[in-house]
Design an enzyme around this catalytic site. Sequence first.
Site, PDB file in Angstrom:
ATOM      1  CG  ASN A 127      -0.839  -0.189   2.459  1.00  0.00           C
ATOM      2  OD1 ASN A 127      -0.410  -1.233   2.890  1.00  0.00           O
ATOM      3  ND2 ASN A 127      -1.068   0.824   3.264  1.00  0.00           N
ATOM      4  CG  ASP A 128      -0.182   4.197   2.713  1.00  0.00           C
ATOM      5  OD1 ASP A 128      -1.132   3.665   2.145  1.00  0.00           O
ATOM      6  OD2 ASP A 128      -0.232   4.638   3.885  1.00  0.00           O
ATOM      7  NE  ARG A 167      -3.473   5.874  10.309  1.00  0.00           N
ATOM      8  CZ  ARG A 167      -4.585   5.924  11.050  1.00  0.00           C
ATOM      9  NH1 ARG A 167      -4.504   5.885  12.372  1.00  0.00           N
ATOM     10  NH2 ARG A 167      -5.772   6.025  10.484  1.00  0.00           N
ATOM     11  CD  GLU A 204      -5.532   6.426   6.938  1.00  0.00           C
ATOM     12  OE1 GLU A 204      -5.381   5.557   7.808  1.00  0.00           O
ATOM     13  OE2 GLU A 204      -5.833   6.157   5.762  1.00  0.00           O
TER      14      GLU A 204
HETATM   15  C1  FRU Z   1      -3.130   4.643   4.715  1.00  0.00           C
HETATM   16  C2  FRU Z   1      -2.740   3.857   5.955  1.00  0.00           C
HETATM   17  C3  FRU Z   1      -1.834   4.700   6.822  1.00  0.00           C
HETATM   18  C4  FRU Z   1      -1.085   3.675   7.621  1.00  0.00           C
HETATM   19  C5  FRU Z   1      -0.926   2.555   6.618  1.00  0.00           C
HETATM   20  C6  FRU Z   1      -0.988   1.177   7.201  1.00  0.00           C
HETATM   21  O1  FRU Z   1      -3.437   3.876   3.619  1.00  0.00           O
HETATM   22  O2  FRU Z   1      -3.895   3.462   6.642  1.00  0.00           O
HETATM   23  O3  FRU Z   1      -2.518   5.646   7.619  1.00  0.00           O
HETATM   24  O4  FRU Z   1       0.121   4.160   8.071  1.00  0.00           O
HETATM   25  O5  FRU Z   1      -1.972   2.709   5.665  1.00  0.00           O
HETATM   26  O6  FRU Z   1      -0.624   0.214   6.254  1.00  0.00           O
END
Ligand code: FRU
Length: 494
Positions: A38-39, A167, A223
């Site tokens: 992901n991110d 976070r 986020e």
């Molecule tokens: C965003 C998120 C962030 C977190 C991560 C966890 O997509 O939820 O806030 O750090 O993914 O994988």
Amino acid sequence: MTSQALREARKYEEASEKLIKEEERPLFHLAARTGWMNDPNGFSYYKGQYHMFYQYHPYDAHWGPMHWGHAVSRDLLHWDYLPAALAPDEFYDMDGCFSGSALELPDGRQLLMYTGVVRERQRNGGACEVQTQCLAVGDGVDYEKYEQNPVLSEKDLPEGASRFDFRDPKMWRKADGTYCAVIGNRPVDGSGQILLCTSEDGFHWQYRKVFAANNNRFGKMWECPDFFELDGKGVLIVSPQDMLPQGFEYHNGNGTLCLIGEYDEETDSFAEQHNQSIDYGIDFYAPQTILTQDGRRIMIGWMQNWDTCAIRIPEDKWFGQMSLPRELSIKNGRLYQKPIRELEEMRRDRVEYREVFVTDTINLEGIRGRKADIELTIRPADEQKLYRKFAVRFAQNAQYQTSVSFRPQENILKIDRKFSGSRRAVIHQRRSRVKSENGHLKLRMILDRFSVEIFVNDGEQVMSATIQTAPEADGISFFADGEVKMDIVKYALE
Ligand code: FRU
């Protein structure tokens, strides 16, 4: 010292990436080396290369205990994987190394700041994730977690700020050599706020102030913040959860938000003036930016959508890819995005048609393919007679197609991937209102095997979507209800 968890992840990813054929991945979009991505994290320039880390669960194509995957590139289009950089292996991050950022320290080492997650049992039997900010320092391949982690935790938070939603630190170094970080947080109103934290040396951090507050306007928790100055403006980008739609501007669920305003560096204050979505398609979230050596602000996002990807058939060997790197600028209080110019070096086999008359469906000799850069301009064949609809269909054969269609009466541009190979009842269409006068519209479409990114009117808007279509569906056709004149330039990308 590399922990056992990290050694195992590195061994596992090296073995299992071999099971994925090159043509099963995008060509120039970074995808998970194996398993889940992901991110984007730690997007930075270090020792002559761009580094991209990412939220990573190597063992499965679904989200799990978060590691940091790692890749490097010289042009942000051709990527080489490096060994995973972080594994959840310490008492303060044993349930995940969540998103964060990177920068180069004056002594030449690379500093990573990420969110350490530890699940805490609650009285009601459930669990909540306690989130703190942690550091790791390294040489571009191997990273050592800092012995005084965590460096920001509950005790640093202002009153009412949640320790469960704290976070995604994004750091930068100021001209005076001190450090700032914006971090996502949830105050008592249950929506989002962005905290500003500062440090003299990159290691000792303190909370400074609330940098921006949601006040329940755009979704809930914010986020993955990023803040930068561009074209004389301050730009704050965040990814809100649980959005409500606002007309065609924001859609339900997780979205992206760009706030443009005035930034005062003396007082570290940001006063927002304009807001907009960053991407108007289906798949885009949690973008991060970098300032390149030649002064361009480049953004890359995760080309996925949390709600869609929760419901999948679990047979992929990899899941999750990044967007195209996009060059950003601000014009008249609006964010503009263009495909990174290095993409032009991958262009081959130019095919051009001018003044093509489209009424009904047509195919054009030499226009097909799944890795393509297509520039289109359309207008009514007769300015006095507006057409009703224009569409481009691609990734097409007898069974499959994805389309981008435009209705000039309403100025609505729609992406539709209903027939793109998905077997799930999730979002397959999205509409966006675009700027157009009398049916004139300019589109640039970038295809890379499993995605399309549509840049509207020289980057005024972007719509991104992933597709799962079988590679042999490589047809491209054009359709008009009414009479359209079209100019097209198409390149294969290699
Ligand atoms: C965003 C998120 C962030 C977190 C991560 C966890 O997509 O939820 O806030 O750090 O993914 O994988």
